[in-house]
Design an enzyme around this catalytic site. Structure first.
Site, PDB file in Angstrom:
ATOM      1  N   THR A  43       0.838  -1.209   0.000  1.00 13.08           N
ATOM      2  CA  THR A  43       0.000   0.000   0.000  1.00 13.08           C
ATOM      3  C   THR A  43       0.868   1.251   0.000  1.00 13.08           C
ATOM      4  OG1 THR A  43      -1.666  -1.193   1.249  1.00 13.08           O
ATOM      5  CG2 THR A  43      -1.813   1.205   1.307  1.00 13.08           C
ATOM      6  N   HIS A  46       2.143   1.852  -3.400  1.00 17.93           N
ATOM      7  CA  HIS A  46       1.117   2.485  -4.261  1.00 17.93           C
ATOM      8  C   HIS A  46       1.071   3.995  -4.012  1.00 17.93           C
ATOM      9  CE1 HIS A  46      -0.560  -1.163  -5.915  1.00 17.93           C
ATOM     10  NE2 HIS A  46      -0.742  -1.671  -4.704  1.00 17.93           N
ATOM     11  N   HIS A  66       1.813   2.095   8.187  1.00 18.67           N
ATOM     12  CA  HIS A  66       0.905   1.476   9.169  1.00 18.67           C
ATOM     13  C   HIS A  66       1.452   0.188   9.776  1.00 18.67           C
ATOM     14  CE1 HIS A  66      -0.148  -0.096   5.181  1.00 18.67           C
ATOM     15  NE2 HIS A  66      -0.281  -1.241   5.828  1.00 18.67           N
ATOM     16  N   GLU A  67       2.671  -0.215   9.392  1.00 18.85           N
ATOM     17  CA  GLU A  67       3.258  -1.438   9.970  1.00 18.85           C
ATOM     18  C   GLU A  67       4.370  -0.982  10.915  1.00 18.85           C
ATOM     19  OE1 GLU A  67       4.493  -3.861   6.666  1.00 18.85           O
ATOM     20  OE2 GLU A  67       2.468  -4.015   5.871  1.00 18.85           O
ATOM     21  N   CYS A  99     -21.350   0.456  15.002  1.00 19.36           N
ATOM     22  CA  CYS A  99     -22.156  -0.316  14.043  1.00 19.36           C
ATOM     23  C   CYS A  99     -22.480  -1.692  14.634  1.00 19.36           C
ATOM     24  CB  CYS A  99     -21.430  -0.435  12.701  1.00 19.36           C
ATOM     25  SG  CYS A  99     -19.995  -1.533  12.729  1.00 19.36           S
TER      26      CYS A  99
HETATM   27 ZN    ZN Z   1     -18.114  -0.164  13.266  1.00 18.18          ZN
END
Ligand code: ZN
Ligand code: NAD
Length: 345
Positions: A43, A46, A66-67, A99
């Site tokens: 990523t 990219h 992010h790693e 959610c």
């Molecule tokens: Zn959620």
């Protein structure tokens, strides 16, 4: 204002820029982490290359990554379970917490996941601020380089454990870092044969080192021939798509046993067709995999490493963060496994 070094997507063109940005300050439920090692993900490449996906997704300016693994240096006043000095990594997917899936504890299925280093500032920096619910306490016995790969290793583990692989024959398409890790995980988890495909000889060699029984260069050989070589008669029991190639997905469908199970991690560049009648007549199961389970996958990968899962061979390069350019170049060359950036020394 206090500043830190970070790798910033500062301009809408190829590249990343090492710049001074403000050090984030933790709010009541955040943890501030001083980074030790980070690793470069596809990523990030990219985003570096500024392809269509990156153009549509990444806000500018923003520092990416992010790693990671690092050390807690400060905690918000409502954080009680972490303290300065703790060695931590963390889940880069931030969830809504509201959610249906979040409320049910299926946080990896949150409908509005946001990613660090994609939607908000990331880990290619001296400091990273993360909500406490995303922080993972690391076993300090595990080498830092490996801990910095827990995010992609988590993708591999989550995919490899999607279906029962004990004693089964497994096909993995794509010998990128995640496909290679999945081969190691499948071996550790007791698969019988592990066949890994790619079109890049360097990566196929890595897959072999990581535990593949047989590797197949699909530009020259077929998976059917590999089955024959191994004396397999009825096709693969489980497949993991880890290339993002539509052709690879077709190869999987053609080589499954009846009732076979397919986990899809690879991200295809565009919609693609498959022979749905094979899925129906052969009773195949197809399951999409996104991210990692919070934090069941983290628990499993820790215990796999503690019981001998060894991915050290996959880490092919380490650079000081100021040499990030070299890291991205070797990733772009395809002649790499995981590439680590050192933020500590
Ligand atoms: Zn959620
Ligand atoms: P990568 O791009 O480094 O590796 C992909 C590999 O597939 C390359 O070595 C490439 O040569 C090979 N390949 C290309 N065409 C092929 C074909 N026809 N048959 C077999 N192999 C082929 O990627 P990675 O970092 O290892 O990640 C693997 C995939 O998983 C990527 O598609 C990535 O975008 C995706 N991904 C998904 C998630 C998720 O949460 N679903 C997370 C991380 C990565």
């Amino acid at each position: 204002m206090h500043t830190m070094k970070a790798l910033v997507k500062a301009e809408p063109r190829e590249g990343l820029w090492l710049q001074d940005v403000p050090i984030p300050s933790p709010n009541r439920t955040d943890v501030l982490i001083k980074l030790k090692r980070t690793s470069i993900c596809g990523t990030d490449v990219h985003i570096y290359a500024w392809d269509d996906w990156a153009r549509q997704t990444i806000p500018i300016p923003m520092h990416i990554g992010h790693e990671f693994v690092g050390e807690v240096v400060e905690v918000g006043e409502d954080v009680h379970d972490f303290s300065p000095g703790d060695l931590v990594s963390g889940e880069g997917h931030l969830i809504c917490g509201k959610c249906r899936n979040c409320l049910a504890g299926r946080r990896h299925l949150c409908r509005t996941t946001k990613g660090i280093g994609v939607d908000r500032p990331g880990a290619f920096a001296e400091y990273l601020c993360l909500p406490v619910t995303n922080v993972w306490y690391c076993d300090p016995e595990i080498p830092l380089e490996i801990l910095s790969c827990f995010d992609p290793l988590g993708n591999a583990v989550h995919t490899a454990l999607a279906f029962d692989i004990l004693g089964e024959d497994v096909l993995i398409t794509g010998a990128g870092p995640i496909g290679c890790m999945a081969a190691a995980v499948a071996k550790h988890a007791g698969a019988r044969y592990i066949v890994v495909t790619d079109i890049n000889p360097f990566r196929l060699q890595l897959a072999k080192k990581m535990g593949a029984t047989l590797t197949v260069d699909v530009s020259r050989e077929t998976v059917a021939a590999a089955q024959e070589k191994l004396g397999m008669k009825e096709g693969f029991d489980v497949a993991m798509e880890m290339s993002g190639s539509a052709d690879a997905f077709t190869t999987i469908i053609e080589n499954m046993c009846h009732g076979g199970k397919i986990a899809l991690l690879g991200i295809m560049k565009k919609p693609s067709a498959i022979d749905w009648n094979s899925v129906v007549f052969n009773g195949l199961t197809i399951r999409g995999i996104y991210g990692r389970e919070m934090f069941e996958t983290w628990y499993k990968m820790t215990s796999f490493i503690q019981t001998g899962l060894d991915i050290r061979e996959l880490i092919t390069h380490t650079f000081h963060y100021s040499d990030y350019q070299k890291g991205f170049e070797v990733m772009l060359s395809g002649k790499s496994g995981k590439v680590i950036l050192d933020w500590e020394n």
